[in-house]
Scaffold this active site. Structure first.
Site, mmCIF file in Angstrom:
data_model
loop_
_atom_site.group_PDB
_atom_site.id
_atom_site.type_symbol
_atom_site.label_atom_id
_atom_site.label_comp_id
_atom_site.label_asym_id
_atom_site.label_seq_id
_atom_site.Cartn_x
_atom_site.Cartn_y
_atom_site.Cartn_z
ATOM 1 N N GLY A 66 18.868 76.675 13.649
ATOM 2 C CA GLY A 66 18.219 77.632 12.743
ATOM 3 C C GLY A 66 19.227 78.429 11.949
ATOM 4 N N LYS A 109 28.404 78.371 12.074
ATOM 5 C CA LYS A 109 27.318 79.138 12.694
ATOM 6 C C LYS A 109 27.137 80.438 11.913
ATOM 7 C CE LYS A 109 26.037 81.089 17.215
ATOM 8 N NZ LYS A 109 26.394 81.121 18.637
ATOM 9 N N ARG A 152 22.650 68.190 23.161
ATOM 10 C CA ARG A 152 22.244 69.056 24.284
ATOM 11 C C ARG A 152 21.193 68.362 25.125
ATOM 12 N NH1 ARG A 152 22.443 74.268 21.200
ATOM 13 N NH2 ARG A 152 23.578 73.714 19.320
ATOM 14 N N ASP A 177 18.396 73.979 25.844
ATOM 15 C CA ASP A 177 19.037 73.750 24.535
ATOM 16 C C ASP A 177 20.446 74.303 24.507
ATOM 17 O OD1 ASP A 177 17.190 76.109 24.701
ATOM 18 O OD2 ASP A 177 18.317 76.707 22.927
ATOM 19 N N ASP A 192 27.194 78.110 23.468
ATOM 20 C CA ASP A 192 26.310 79.208 23.098
ATOM 21 C C ASP A 192 26.676 80.519 23.771
ATOM 22 O OD1 ASP A 192 24.275 80.858 22.172
ATOM 23 O OD2 ASP A 192 23.026 79.095 21.811
HETATM 24 P P1 AMP Z 1 20.116 80.765 20.875
HETATM 25 O O1 AMP Z 1 19.478 81.928 21.562
HETATM 26 O O2 AMP Z 1 21.379 81.111 20.129
HETATM 27 O O3 AMP Z 1 20.279 79.579 21.744
HETATM 28 O O4 AMP Z 1 19.094 80.351 19.695
HETATM 29 C C1 AMP Z 1 17.843 79.814 19.959
HETATM 30 C C2 AMP Z 1 17.230 79.305 18.685
HETATM 31 O O5 AMP Z 1 17.060 80.351 17.737
HETATM 32 C C3 AMP Z 1 18.044 78.241 17.971
HETATM 33 O O6 AMP Z 1 17.157 77.330 17.409
HETATM 34 C C4 AMP Z 1 18.773 79.026 16.916
HETATM 35 O O7 AMP Z 1 19.161 78.238 15.838
HETATM 36 C C5 AMP Z 1 17.697 80.032 16.514
HETATM 37 N N1 AMP Z 1 18.241 81.256 15.912
HETATM 38 C C6 AMP Z 1 18.938 82.253 16.526
HETATM 39 N N2 AMP Z 1 19.250 83.219 15.653
HETATM 40 C C7 AMP Z 1 18.757 82.841 14.450
HETATM 41 C C8 AMP Z 1 18.750 83.416 13.125
HETATM 42 N N3 AMP Z 1 19.329 84.586 12.871
HETATM 43 N N4 AMP Z 1 18.150 82.718 12.149
HETATM 44 C C9 AMP Z 1 17.562 81.541 12.400
HETATM 45 N N5 AMP Z 1 17.528 80.953 13.584
HETATM 46 C C10 AMP Z 1 18.106 81.590 14.620
HETATM 47 MG MG MG Z 2 21.512 78.050 21.432
#
Ligand code: AMP
Ligand code: MG
Length: 488
Positions: free
Chosen positions: A100, A121, A191, A260, A270
């Site tokens: 995302g 990122k 993953r 994930d 992560d």
């Molecule tokens: P994480 O907690 O970093 O593993 O993220 C979980 C999901 O949320 C993943 O699909 C990330 O790409 C998405 N995500 C986290 N922060 C953002 C953001 N600011 N904008 C878009 N997607 C996000």
């Molecule tokens: Mg993640």
């Protein structure tokens, strides 16, 4: 085989050329997506030593080129930028996810022929952003840079950090932050969640293709086996056990071990709400959203096993035609998790105590020490160093009769602690929360000096750091209220 190609521009400057084997996989595995350009890219950090290891040394002298590439404003030759699709179990609940806020620029082959993903990122929205802005704060990208590199120097498999570029744009969370992009280097970004996505939403043929690609990239020795999918499960289980044992060794708490966030190459990946613990307690949690302690320090082995079960589940369609048979085969692998983990965990603890040839009775020695450490709220890292240096700490533990008895048993002629072994297993410095926060607080205000000083100390965790620094008093109440956050 095509290895790294470094081309030259008319001006004689070298430019970056990447491969992109992931973009050749079925189109359902990703969405082609360019990073969203940023207004004022400025290079904050560049990891020259990693650049050298990757065969990207030529970038060192070209700051503008780096910030253009690593902000996503300029796309390297041969790159087909994409956002990877994946799903995952977040706190036990299955959901569709995907990159995302990250873009895979492509793959770099290092001078040894090893392939690495180069991923940005915080590089803008993608089709998987849901309601997110696709961006990241300078604070959290610097934090990932610092802790991931520290983990690498601690000798723990991890994704690496090549650069942080500030964007010149603001990011809105609970507060307004400066925005930044981190360049993350990984053996790959495949993953458990990638397998869950393909298994649930794509065809069985797609699952075969992903498995074949993963094996070729990470575990080529498995390709000729009779049941490669089952072998993949076995090897990933072994590697994950090694990884979690290593986390336990340095008291790393990942904080958000959703499926994930578990890499099939078994690197730590992560760096969101992660943190390292001071006083020893299995129930320690720092993540603001982990209310029930699912990802607590001591629960990490159980969660790894849970995630591996999800991995096995996603592989079932290709482990055997008959699904009952596939389940039995997978169960047969997973049933070994606990005893393999236990064996490797004790071995790691024996190493920390310098016990070269342990007997079964020595397991009690480990358990007794940990229990004393818990009761006395002792700092885990310092206790092992104190033992290694025959030093007394200002902690109630060191005045306890039981602890003196324990030391006598440990120091008995039967053991004669091997101090070289201890030195290799007990870091003298870990990224402690109060140091990390102090360094980041200054860094986001533009003062990189504390950050760079800390980074340099963390780059040599087993080095000869002065005793007064290593045994410096740890702020007593700091960790009690310390909280970490996801996705900032
Ligand atoms: P994480 O907690 O970093 O593993 O993220 C979980 C999901 O949320 C993943 O699909 C990330 O790409 C998405 N995500 C986290 N922060 C953002 C953001 N600011 N904008 C878009 N997607 C996000
Ligand atoms: Mg993640």
């Amino acid at each position: 085989m095509l290895v790294l190609i470094i081309m030259s521009t008319n001006k004689g400057e070298k430019i970056l050329q990447l491969e992109n084997t992931y973009a050749k996989l079925p189109a359902v595995f990703y969405s082609l997506q360019k990073p969203v350009p940023v207004s004022k890219p400025n290079l904050v950090l560049f990891n020259k030593s990693l650049a050298k290891d990757l065969g990207l040394e030529f970038l060192n002298q070209q700051r503008d080129l780096i910030s253009n590439y690593l902000s996503g404003n300029e796309i390297p030759d041969g790159s087909k930028p994409l956002a990877q699709a994946y799903a995952g179990h977040q706190f036990g609940h299955f959901t569709m996810l995907g990159d995302g806020r990250a873009i895979l620029l492509g793959e770099q082959i290092d001078p040894n022929g090893k392939r690495f993903d180069i991923k940005l990122k915080g590089s803008g929205q993608t089709p998987y952003s849901r309601r997110g802005d696709g961006r990241a704060s300078l604070y959290s990208m610097l934090r990932e840079y610092l802790i991931s590199e520290s983990m690498h120097h601690l000798g723990i498999p991890t994704t690496r950090s090549l650069a942080v570029v500030s964007t010149g744009e603001k990011v809105f969370r609970e507060q307004v932050h400066n925005g930044a992009i981190l360049t993350r280097i990984a053996a790959s970004h495949i993953r458990v969640g990638t397998f869950e996505y393909v298994s649930n939403f794509c065809t069985k043929e797609d699952l075969q293709i992903l498995t074949k690609y993963t094996i070729k990239r990470h575990y080529p020795e498995l390709s000729d086996k009779e049941n490669p999918a089952l072998e993949l499960l076995k090897v990933v289980m072994q590697k994950q056990i090694d990884l979690i044992v290593n986390w336990m060794r340095v008291v790393f708490i990942h904080g958000v071990m959703n499926t994930d966030n578990m890499s099939i190459a078994s690197e730590t990946i992560d760096y969101g709400p992660c943190a390292l613990m001071n006083s020893y307690n299995l129930n320690t949690v720092f993540s603001s959203i982990d209310t029930y302690g699912r990802y607590a320090y001591g629960n990490q082995p159980n969660i790894a096993q849970w995630n591996l079960t999800a991995f096995a589940n996603s592989l079932l369609p290709i482990i055997a035609e008959n699904q009952n048979e596939a389940i039995e085969l997978a169960k047969d692998v997973l049933k070994d998790f606990q005893h393999i983990f236990k064996e490797k965990w004790y071995k790691m603890m024996f190493d920390k105590l310098g016990i070269f040839r342990p007997t079964e009775k020595d397991e009690d020695l480990v358990n007794d020490l940990l229990s004393l450490m818990k009761t006395n709220k002792s700092d885990y890292t310092q206790v092992f160093l104190a033992l290694q240096h025959n030093k007394k700490l200002d902690n109630p533990l060191f005045n306890k009769q039981e602890f003196n008895h324990w030391i006598q048993k440990w120091n008995s002629p039967h053991h004669a602690p091997d101090f070289e072994l201890m030195k290799r297993s007990n870091p003298k410095i870990i990224p402690r929360n109060h140091w990390v926060e102090d360094a980041l607080e200054a860094a986001v205000e533009g003062n990189m000096i504390p950050f760079n000083q800390l980074f340099s100390k963390l780059s040599e965790p087993y080095g000869n750091h002065p005793d007064e620094f290593v045994f410096e008093e740890i702020p007593k109440e700091f960790d009690v209220n310390y909280q970490t956050f996801c996705g900032t």
